[in-house]
Design an enzyme around this catalytic site. Structure first.
Site, PDB file in Angstrom:
ATOM      1  N   VAL A 137       0.838  -1.204   0.000  1.00 50.27           N
ATOM      2  CA  VAL A 137       0.000   0.000   0.000  1.00 50.27           C
ATOM      3  C   VAL A 137       0.875   1.257   0.000  1.00 50.27           C
ATOM      4  O   VAL A 137       0.619   2.208  -0.748  1.00 50.27           O
ATOM      5  CB  VAL A 137      -0.954  -0.024   1.227  1.00 50.27           C
ATOM      6  CG1 VAL A 137      -1.667   1.297   1.397  1.00 50.27           C
ATOM      7  CG2 VAL A 137      -1.971  -1.149   1.074  1.00 50.27           C
TER       8      VAL A 137
ATOM      9  N   THR B 152      -5.004  -0.413   6.938  1.00 51.96           N
ATOM     10  CA  THR B 152      -6.323  -0.871   7.367  1.00 51.96           C
ATOM     11  C   THR B 152      -6.300  -1.049   8.883  1.00 51.96           C
ATOM     12  O   THR B 152      -5.545  -1.873   9.400  1.00 51.96           O
ATOM     13  CB  THR B 152      -6.653  -2.197   6.659  1.00 51.96           C
ATOM     14  OG1 THR B 152      -6.672  -1.935   5.254  1.00 51.96           O
ATOM     15  CG2 THR B 152      -7.993  -2.755   7.099  1.00 51.96           C
TER      16      THR B 152
ATOM     17  N   PHE C  86      -8.514   1.107  -1.154  1.00 50.17           N
ATOM     18  CA  PHE C  86      -9.336   0.027  -1.709  1.00 50.17           C
ATOM     19  C   PHE C  86      -8.657  -0.657  -2.892  1.00 50.17           C
ATOM     20  O   PHE C  86      -9.301  -1.341  -3.670  1.00 50.17           O
ATOM     21  CB  PHE C  86     -10.701   0.575  -2.131  1.00 50.17           C
ATOM     22  CG  PHE C  86     -11.460   1.206  -0.988  1.00 50.17           C
ATOM     23  CD1 PHE C  86     -12.046   0.414  -0.005  1.00 50.17           C
ATOM     24  CD2 PHE C  86     -11.554   2.583  -0.873  1.00 50.17           C
ATOM     25  CE1 PHE C  86     -12.721   0.993   1.064  1.00 50.17           C
ATOM     26  CE2 PHE C  86     -12.236   3.168   0.196  1.00 50.17           C
ATOM     27  CZ  PHE C  86     -12.824   2.369   1.165  1.00 50.17           C
ATOM     28  N   LEU C  87      -7.342  -0.449  -3.032  1.00 52.42           N
ATOM     29  CA  LEU C  87      -6.692  -1.006  -4.220  1.00 52.42           C
ATOM     30  C   LEU C  87      -6.546  -2.519  -4.142  1.00 52.42           C
ATOM     31  O   LEU C  87      -6.459  -3.100  -3.068  1.00 52.42           O
ATOM     32  CB  LEU C  87      -5.337  -0.356  -4.463  1.00 52.42           C
ATOM     33  CG  LEU C  87      -4.271  -0.357  -3.372  1.00 52.42           C
ATOM     34  CD1 LEU C  87      -3.493  -1.640  -3.361  1.00 52.42           C
ATOM     35  CD2 LEU C  87      -3.359   0.832  -3.592  1.00 52.42           C
ATOM     36  N   ARG C  88      -6.574  -3.118  -5.329  1.00 54.24           N
ATOM     37  CA  ARG C  88      -6.405  -4.569  -5.434  1.00 54.24           C
ATOM     38  C   ARG C  88      -5.021  -4.870  -5.976  1.00 54.24           C
ATOM     39  O   ARG C  88      -4.526  -4.146  -6.852  1.00 54.24           O
ATOM     40  CB  ARG C  88      -7.423  -5.153  -6.426  1.00 54.24           C
ATOM     41  CG  ARG C  88      -8.836  -5.155  -5.928  1.00 54.24           C
ATOM     42  CD  ARG C  88      -9.786  -5.322  -7.091  1.00 54.24           C
ATOM     43  NE  ARG C  88      -9.622  -4.210  -8.055  1.00 54.24           N
ATOM     44  CZ  ARG C  88     -10.199  -4.160  -9.239  1.00 54.24           C
ATOM     45  NH1 ARG C  88     -10.959  -5.146  -9.641  1.00 54.24           N
ATOM     46  NH2 ARG C  88     -10.017  -3.125 -10.051  1.00 54.24           N
ATOM     47  N   GLU C  89      -4.424  -5.931  -5.483  1.00 50.82           N
ATOM     48  CA  GLU C  89      -3.145  -6.349  -6.032  1.00 50.82           C
ATOM     49  C   GLU C  89      -3.358  -6.710  -7.492  1.00 50.82           C
ATOM     50  O   GLU C  89      -4.366  -7.303  -7.848  1.00 50.82           O
ATOM     51  CB  GLU C  89      -2.614  -7.567  -5.277  1.00 50.82           C
ATOM     52  CG  GLU C  89      -2.158  -7.215  -3.893  1.00 50.82           C
ATOM     53  CD  GLU C  89      -1.509  -8.388  -3.182  1.00 50.82           C
ATOM     54  OE1 GLU C  89      -1.030  -9.309  -3.846  1.00 50.82           O
ATOM     55  OE2 GLU C  89      -1.502  -8.348  -1.942  1.00 50.82           O
TER      56      GLU C  89
ATOM     57  N   PHE D 126     -17.622  -9.884  -8.586  1.00 47.33           N
ATOM     58  CA  PHE D 126     -17.372 -10.723  -7.405  1.00 47.33           C
ATOM     59  C   PHE D 126     -18.405 -11.827  -7.228  1.00 47.33           C
ATOM     60  O   PHE D 126     -18.784 -12.185  -6.128  1.00 47.33           O
ATOM     61  CB  PHE D 126     -17.234  -9.853  -6.140  1.00 47.33           C
ATOM     62  CG  PHE D 126     -15.820  -9.397  -5.958  1.00 47.33           C
ATOM     63  CD1 PHE D 126     -15.269  -8.496  -6.854  1.00 47.33           C
ATOM     64  CD2 PHE D 126     -15.014  -9.899  -4.954  1.00 47.33           C
ATOM     65  CE1 PHE D 126     -13.944  -8.102  -6.752  1.00 47.33           C
ATOM     66  CE2 PHE D 126     -13.679  -9.521  -4.838  1.00 47.33           C
ATOM     67  CZ  PHE D 126     -13.151  -8.615  -5.741  1.00 47.33           C
TER      68      PHE D 126
ATOM     69  N   GLY E 237      -8.318 -15.617  -1.259  1.00 41.03           N
ATOM     70  CA  GLY E 237      -7.080 -15.734  -0.486  1.00 41.03           C
ATOM     71  C   GLY E 237      -6.511 -14.337  -0.380  1.00 41.03           C
ATOM     72  O   GLY E 237      -7.254 -13.364  -0.406  1.00 41.03           O
TER      73      GLY E 237
ATOM     74  N   CYS F  12      -5.677  -9.686   2.416  1.00 36.59           N
ATOM     75  CA  CYS F  12      -6.690  -8.746   2.921  1.00 36.59           C
ATOM     76  C   CYS F  12      -7.963  -9.416   3.422  1.00 36.59           C
ATOM     77  O   CYS F  12      -8.299  -9.305   4.598  1.00 36.59           O
ATOM     78  CB  CYS F  12      -7.024  -7.735   1.842  1.00 36.59           C
ATOM     79  SG  CYS F  12      -5.546  -6.931   1.226  1.00 36.59           S
TER      80      CYS F  12
HETATM   81  C1  UGA Z   1      -9.069  -6.815  -1.828  1.00 36.07           C
HETATM   82  C2  UGA Z   1     -10.161  -5.802  -2.204  1.00 36.07           C
HETATM   83  O1  UGA Z   1     -10.759  -6.181  -3.443  1.00 36.07           O
HETATM   84  C3  UGA Z   1      -9.568  -4.397  -2.329  1.00 36.07           C
HETATM   85  O2  UGA Z   1     -10.615  -3.471  -2.583  1.00 36.07           O
HETATM   86  C4  UGA Z   1      -8.900  -4.050  -1.004  1.00 36.07           C
HETATM   87  O3  UGA Z   1      -8.282  -2.769  -1.072  1.00 36.07           O
HETATM   88  C5  UGA Z   1      -7.834  -5.084  -0.685  1.00 36.07           C
HETATM   89  O4  UGA Z   1      -8.450  -6.377  -0.616  1.00 36.07           O
HETATM   90  C6  UGA Z   1      -7.211  -4.711   0.639  1.00 36.07           C
HETATM   91  O5  UGA Z   1      -7.908  -4.724   1.637  1.00 36.07           O
HETATM   92  O6  UGA Z   1      -6.042  -4.287   0.646  1.00 36.07           O
HETATM   93  P1  UGA Z   1      -7.127  -8.133  -3.161  1.00 36.07           P
HETATM   94  O7  UGA Z   1      -6.965  -8.945  -1.921  1.00 36.07           O
HETATM   95  O8  UGA Z   1      -5.919  -7.569  -3.815  1.00 36.07           O
HETATM   96  O9  UGA Z   1      -8.107  -6.867  -2.872  1.00 36.07           O
HETATM   97  O10 UGA Z   1      -7.801  -9.075  -4.207  1.00 36.07           O
HETATM   98  P2  UGA Z   1      -9.213  -9.220  -4.973  1.00 36.07           P
HETATM   99  O11 UGA Z   1      -9.034  -8.905  -6.397  1.00 36.07           O
HETATM  100  O12 UGA Z   1     -10.274  -8.512  -4.256  1.00 36.07           O
HETATM  101  O13 UGA Z   1      -9.411 -10.791  -4.853  1.00 36.07           O
HETATM  102  C7  UGA Z   1      -9.493 -11.437  -3.588  1.00 36.07           C
HETATM  103  C8  UGA Z   1      -9.713 -12.902  -3.747  1.00 36.07           C
HETATM  104  O14 UGA Z   1     -11.048 -13.196  -4.121  1.00 36.07           O
HETATM  105  C9  UGA Z   1      -8.831 -13.603  -4.774  1.00 36.07           C
HETATM  106  O15 UGA Z   1      -8.340 -14.790  -4.203  1.00 36.07           O
HETATM  107  C10 UGA Z   1      -9.774 -13.905  -5.915  1.00 36.07           C
HETATM  108  O16 UGA Z   1      -9.382 -15.022  -6.660  1.00 36.07           O
HETATM  109  C11 UGA Z   1     -11.072 -14.132  -5.188  1.00 36.07           C
HETATM  110  N1  UGA Z   1     -12.289 -13.866  -5.983  1.00 36.07           N
HETATM  111  C12 UGA Z   1     -12.568 -12.617  -6.425  1.00 36.07           C
HETATM  112  C13 UGA Z   1     -13.180 -14.907  -6.247  1.00 36.07           C
HETATM  113  O17 UGA Z   1     -12.952 -16.061  -5.834  1.00 36.07           O
HETATM  114  N2  UGA Z   1     -14.320 -14.648  -6.950  1.00 36.07           N
HETATM  115  C14 UGA Z   1     -14.616 -13.415  -7.418  1.00 36.07           C
HETATM  116  O18 UGA Z   1     -15.672 -13.245  -8.056  1.00 36.07           O
HETATM  117  C15 UGA Z   1     -13.716 -12.376  -7.149  1.00 36.07           C
END
Ligand code: UGA
Length: 424
Positions: free
Chosen positions: A11, A121, A148-151, A244, A252, A255
């Site tokens: 972050v 956070t 709220f950024l995603r990796e 989502f 996983g 976050c």
């Molecule tokens: C998440 C949030 O999406 C961000 O908004 C937040 O800022 C971040 O946590 C944080 O708190 O720092 P991130 O962990 O990078 O971001 O990843 P996501 O893209 O949200 O995916 C999370 C997990 O959910 C992944 O394992 C992904 O494969 C899974 N996923 C996502 C699903 O299984 N199904 C979906 O429809 C979407």
């Protein structure tokens, strides 16, 4: 504006890069000597698309610099972003020790009026603690500005967010609005506590949305429904939305697992039962076990079976292995003495740290020579382009088990996926 960012983790680095990109002069500080030395040479400690380019470019422009010296960072700036880690304790509680030490350090090193922005956070109530740690004699403004950024899409998420949340006094909110003025998106100004809760509520909602669709996928498997169509139909309701709702191996990363735990913990401390989110986690764990059982059902005795695994990272476009479903699934397979041959485009090195003695290969095809099955654990885009005629010649059996529902069917293969009928 002159801004410092304390903490050069995920972050912190993205925030520092983003703030300089929108025109501010940024000093990014971390206590990790190696990390700062690398960053000064323009080398990134993490993989994130676009990050290196921005940082190198901004370094050339003189808008971003890296230092080990906290006092230097504080002195050079009017606004200090705290972006240090807030890891979980075993109880689920958030460990605030780094926030505490940084706050005390800032409080001890400056008497000037500064605005302190909590980017990390943190559970509700932390901003009050930060004010105490900063020290009464100092008149700091403390603002919560959750990220709220995603990796994998972090830079884009920083520069083009859905919203910016600012929690703090009116004065502090207007200052932060100025900081973010070049970014075109809605801004919500609120109090510190609400901003703190917004972050956890958002992540818990998204995690629950994933567990919800995974739960429904189980019923699809017991009937002849198709979870992709079900998710599409449900998501077409604008009140629900289509994002989502991808059934698969669940969430996983660094976050969702920890933030959901922390939300449950905070609620419990206030005498509330957030059992809904306990269930979210339970479904998520079960999803991995059920996938392992699918593999077992297809292969029977796993002893000595050669399993080609594609994808190890917790999601595509990152080398992050934290809480990756692959760790649990490979552990279960190995316990039954299956032989794992794995490939991941970039997470290989980190995967080897999380999974002892993991055998990896430099490309898709080398993993599957004479394998009993091909298993997909992460939906990397390059897997969509695979040459299935080549794969058919390499595999012992034409069997693909996909934990991410990447395909509709695969000609010439038995294709097992999540929440859908097996296609022959
Ligand atoms: C998440 C949030 O999406 C961000 O908004 C937040 O800022 C971040 O946590 C944080 O708190 O720092 P991130 O962990 O990078 O971001 O990843 P996501 O893209 O949200 O995916 C999370 C997990 O959910 C992944 O394992 C992904 O494969 C899974 N996923 C996502 C699903 O299984 N199904 C979906 O429809 C979407």
């Amino acid at each position: 504006m002159k801004i410092s960012v304390i903490g050069a983790g995920y972050v912190g680095l993205v925030t520092a890069a983003g703030l300089s990109k929108i025109g501010h002069t940024v000093v990014c500080q971390d206590i990790d000597k190696e990390k700062i030395a690398e960053l000064k040479k323009g080398q990134m400690p993490i993989y994130e698309e676009g990050l290196e380019e921005i940082i190198k470019d901004e370094m050339k422009k003189g808008r971003i610099e890296f230092t080990l010296d906290c006092k230097e960072a504080i002195d050079k700036s009017e606004i200090i972003f705290i972006a240090v880690g807030t890891p979980p304790l075993d109880s689920g509680e958030t460990d605030l020790r780094y926030i505490e030490s940084v706050s005390k350090e800032i409080g001890g090193k400056t008497k000037a009026d500064k605005t302190i922005v909590i980017k990390s956070t943190v559970p509700v109530g932390t901003s009050k603690k930060v004010k105490e740690w900063l020290g009464e004699k100092n008149k700091f403004e403390v603002v919560n500005n959750p990220e709220f950024l995603r990796e994998g899409t972090a830079i884009k998420d920083f520069l083009e967010p859905d919203r910016i949340v600012i929690g703090g006094s009116e004065k502090a909110c207007s200052l932060l609005k100025e900081v973010y003025a070049p970014i075109d998106c809605p801004v919500l100004c609120t109090d510190n506590e609400s901003a703190e809760i917004i972050k956890y509520a958002s992540n818990s909602f998204l995690a629950t949305k994933i567990s919800f669709i995974n739960l429904v996928s189980r019923l699809c498997e017991k009937t002849s429904a198709n979870i992709k169509d079900v998710a599409k139909g449900v998501g077409m309701d604008s009140r629900i939305g289509s994002k989502f709702l991808m059934a698969g191996l669940g969430y996983g990363g660094s976050c969702f697992p920890k933030d959901v735990d922390s939300f449950i913990y905070t609620a419990r401390e206030k005498g509330l039962d957030f059992g809904l989110f306990e269930e979210t986690h339970k479904i998520n764990k079960e999803q991995r076990i059920m996938f392992f059982e699918k593999i077992k059902k297809e292969l029977g005795d796993l002893n000595g079976k050669k399993i080609a695994v594609l994808g190890l990272a917790f999601k595509p476009n990152t080398d992050d292995m934290r809480e990756a479903p692959s760790i649990d699934i490979l552990k279960m397979l190995r316990k039954e003495k299956a032989e794992i041959h794995a490939y991941d485009p970039i997470a290989e090195e980190n995967a080897k740290k999380s999974i002892d003695g993991l055998k990896t290969y430099p490309n898709i095809y080398e993993t599957m020579d004479n394998a009993d099955v091909l298993v997909i654990l992460t939906d990397w885009a390059e897997f969509r382009e695979m040459d299935f005629s080549k794969i058919k010649k390499l595999l012992k059996n034409p069997l693909i088990i996909d934990g991410r529902n990447m395909f509709e069917k695969i000609e010439g293969f038995r294709y097992v996926s999540i929440g859908r009928k097996t296609k022959e």
